[in-house]
Design an enzyme around this catalytic site. Structure first.
Site, PDB file in Angstrom:
ATOM      1  N   SER A  42       0.819  -1.229   0.000  1.00 49.46           N
ATOM      2  CA  SER A  42       0.000   0.000   0.000  1.00 49.46           C
ATOM      3  C   SER A  42       0.843   1.265   0.000  1.00 49.46           C
ATOM      4  CB  SER A  42      -0.891   0.052   1.246  1.00 49.46           C
ATOM      5  OG  SER A  42      -1.724  -1.059   1.302  1.00 49.46           O
ATOM      6  N   HIS A  73      -2.912   0.571  -4.942  1.00 51.97           N
ATOM      7  CA  HIS A  73      -2.110  -0.445  -5.638  1.00 51.97           C
ATOM      8  C   HIS A  73      -2.215  -0.207  -7.149  1.00 51.97           C
ATOM      9  CE1 HIS A  73      -1.348  -3.323  -2.246  1.00 51.97           C
ATOM     10  NE2 HIS A  73      -2.287  -2.572  -1.722  1.00 51.97           N
ATOM     11  N   HIS A  95      -4.910  -9.620  -2.801  1.00 55.54           N
ATOM     12  CA  HIS A  95      -5.144 -10.090  -1.435  1.00 55.54           C
ATOM     13  C   HIS A  95      -6.279 -11.110  -1.409  1.00 55.54           C
ATOM     14  CE1 HIS A  95      -3.583  -5.952  -1.238  1.00 55.54           C
ATOM     15  NE2 HIS A  95      -2.999  -6.315  -0.117  1.00 55.54           N
ATOM     16  N   TYR A  97      -8.698 -10.954   0.570  1.00 48.14           N
ATOM     17  CA  TYR A  97      -9.974 -10.256   0.815  1.00 48.14           C
ATOM     18  C   TYR A  97     -10.609  -9.695  -0.452  1.00 48.14           C
ATOM     19  CZ  TYR A  97      -7.091  -5.972   0.955  1.00 48.14           C
ATOM     20  OH  TYR A  97      -6.217  -4.951   0.662  1.00 48.14           O
ATOM     21  N   GLU A  98      -9.845  -9.659  -1.530  1.00 42.45           N
ATOM     22  CA  GLU A  98     -10.439  -9.238  -2.807  1.00 42.45           C
ATOM     23  C   GLU A  98     -11.219 -10.390  -3.446  1.00 42.45           C
ATOM     24  OE1 GLU A  98      -7.605  -6.646  -5.254  1.00 42.45           O
ATOM     25  OE2 GLU A  98      -6.281  -7.498  -3.727  1.00 42.45           O
ATOM     26  N   ALA A 125       1.796  -2.911   4.722  1.00 44.63           N
ATOM     27  CA  ALA A 125       1.323  -2.032   5.796  1.00 44.63           C
ATOM     28  C   ALA A 125       0.771  -2.943   6.883  1.00 44.63           C
ATOM     29  CB  ALA A 125       0.227  -1.118   5.270  1.00 44.63           C
ATOM     30  N   MET A 223      -2.842  -8.300   6.452  1.00 43.41           N
ATOM     31  CA  MET A 223      -3.713  -9.154   5.637  1.00 43.41           C
ATOM     32  C   MET A 223      -3.009  -9.675   4.378  1.00 43.41           C
ATOM     33  SD  MET A 223      -7.048  -6.681   5.806  1.00 43.41           S
ATOM     34  CE  MET A 223      -7.561  -5.909   7.358  1.00 43.41           C
ATOM     35  N   SER A 224      -1.683  -9.721   4.418  1.00 37.16           N
ATOM     36  CA  SER A 224      -0.966 -10.112   3.192  1.00 37.16           C
ATOM     37  C   SER A 224       0.294 -10.894   3.529  1.00 37.16           C
ATOM     38  CB  SER A 224      -0.620  -8.857   2.375  1.00 37.16           C
ATOM     39  OG  SER A 224       0.361  -8.083   3.048  1.00 37.16           O
ATOM     40  N   ASN A 247      -0.698   2.092  11.641  1.00 37.03           N
ATOM     41  CA  ASN A 247      -1.663   2.418  12.708  1.00 37.03           C
ATOM     42  C   ASN A 247      -1.408   1.499  13.896  1.00 37.03           C
ATOM     43  OD1 ASN A 247      -2.882   0.455  10.561  1.00 37.03           O
ATOM     44  ND2 ASN A 247      -3.882  -0.059  12.497  1.00 37.03           N
ATOM     45  N   HIS A 259      -8.995   3.155   6.966  1.00 33.08           N
ATOM     46  CA  HIS A 259      -8.070   2.847   5.863  1.00 33.08           C
ATOM     47  C   HIS A 259      -7.337   4.097   5.366  1.00 33.08           C
ATOM     48  CE1 HIS A 259      -6.191   0.601   2.682  1.00 33.08           C
ATOM     49  NE2 HIS A 259      -6.786   1.301   1.736  1.00 33.08           N
TER      50      HIS A 259
END
Ligand code: HPA
Length: 288
Positions: A42, A73, A95, A97-98, A125, A223-224, A247, A259
């Protein structure tokens, strides 16, 4: 003679054939033969904008390659030179989640293996769990905890990629970590070292989940990255992982996660992150 199967005897499976086709296509676009690949997470894509002698290939043009849909991205592969060193860089990844399968997520690493890449630098990130891992901190990954519930090596094993049960006890290359920490000291960037827990997302974690992750030994959450690390180790590719803490993880501070905050922090730290990558690439190249 195929690129990946040189010296291998097992009958290649479909994933192998698809990766080999993509690798062949990419090698036709340039005379460069990178041994190092970088996955830019990211907001970090800008690093590859500075490559010399670069070719830029949108993922959509690469046979069998997954296309990224996440904001921040760019979705192209750049092959070029960084201080004279040949590098392949992904500006953005896909990812789970996509909606992609874990094999799709790991596919670019399969392609890198086919191109002859020997080391991958994976960036991302992440949310900071460890107290010192505050917003903007760069952290070298020492290990991971896979909580995504899936593994890119599930299903029949293709020996052309690697062994059925790859060792993960030294997944994050010790030498690469030492070199990176040394560059951090040289550049005056206060790097941390920590364990990355990967969840499927896309919802951020609950405060209870973060307390749980802390208890089991995670310092960062994201998440990656983990599927890519597993695929890389399967093929004997050495791994360096670097997170940007964008964060504090959920419940660490008394404020909701957003986000935009992730993107803004990545943007703010971008200069440092790029300086670190630029310094580390020659070190990685000479350690291969
Ligand atoms: N959790 C999961 N993934 C993330 C986070 C987070 O707090 N920040 C950036 N990616």
């Amino acid at each position: 003679m195929s690129l990946l199967s040189k010296g291998k005897t097992a009958k290649p499976g479909e994933e192998f054939i698809r990766a080999e086709a993509a690798a062949r296509f990419l090698l036709k676009q340039t005379k460069l033969r990178p041994k190092i690949a970088v996955v830019l997470g990211s907001g970090l894509g800008a690093f590859a904008d500075e490559f010399a002698s670069a070719v830029r290939i949108p993922y959509a043009k690469i046979p069998n390659f997954p296309r990224s849909t996440a904001i921040g991205h760019a979705g192209q592969l750049v092959i070029g030179k960084v201080d004279g060193i040949e590098v392949a860089a992904m500006q953005g990844r896909v990812h789970l989640y996509e909606g992609y399968s874990v094999k799709d997520v790991a596919f670019p690493i399969r392609v890198f293996a086919g191109m002859g890449v020997k080391a991958v630098i994976l960036t991302n990130a992440a949310g900071g769990i460890k107290k010192e891992f505050t917003q903007g901190r760069l952290v070298v990954l020492s290990d991971h905890i896979n909580l995504q519930g899936v593994n890119p090596l599930s299903g029949p094993n293709d020996e052309n990629f690697g062994a059925r049960f790859p060792d993960m006890s030294r997944a994050y290359d010790k030498r690469f970590r030492e070199l990176t920490l040394a560059e951090g000291r040289r550049l005056g960037i206060a790097l941390g070292e920590g364990v990355y827990a990967a969840l499927a997302g896309p919802s951020y974690e609950t405060p209870a989940e973060i307390r749980y992750l802390k208890t089991i030994g995670a310092d960062l959450v994201g998440m990656s990255t983990v599927p890519e690390v597993i695929a890389a180790r399967h093929s004997g590719i050495r791994v360096l992982g670097i997170s940007c803490v964008t964060n504090a993880a959920a419940g660490i501070l008394d404020q909701p996660l957003d986000h935009n905050e992730v993107l803004q922090t990545a943007e703010r730290v971008k200069g440092q992150f790029i300086a670190l990558l630029r310094a580390v690439i020659p070190d990685v190249a000479s350690a291969l």
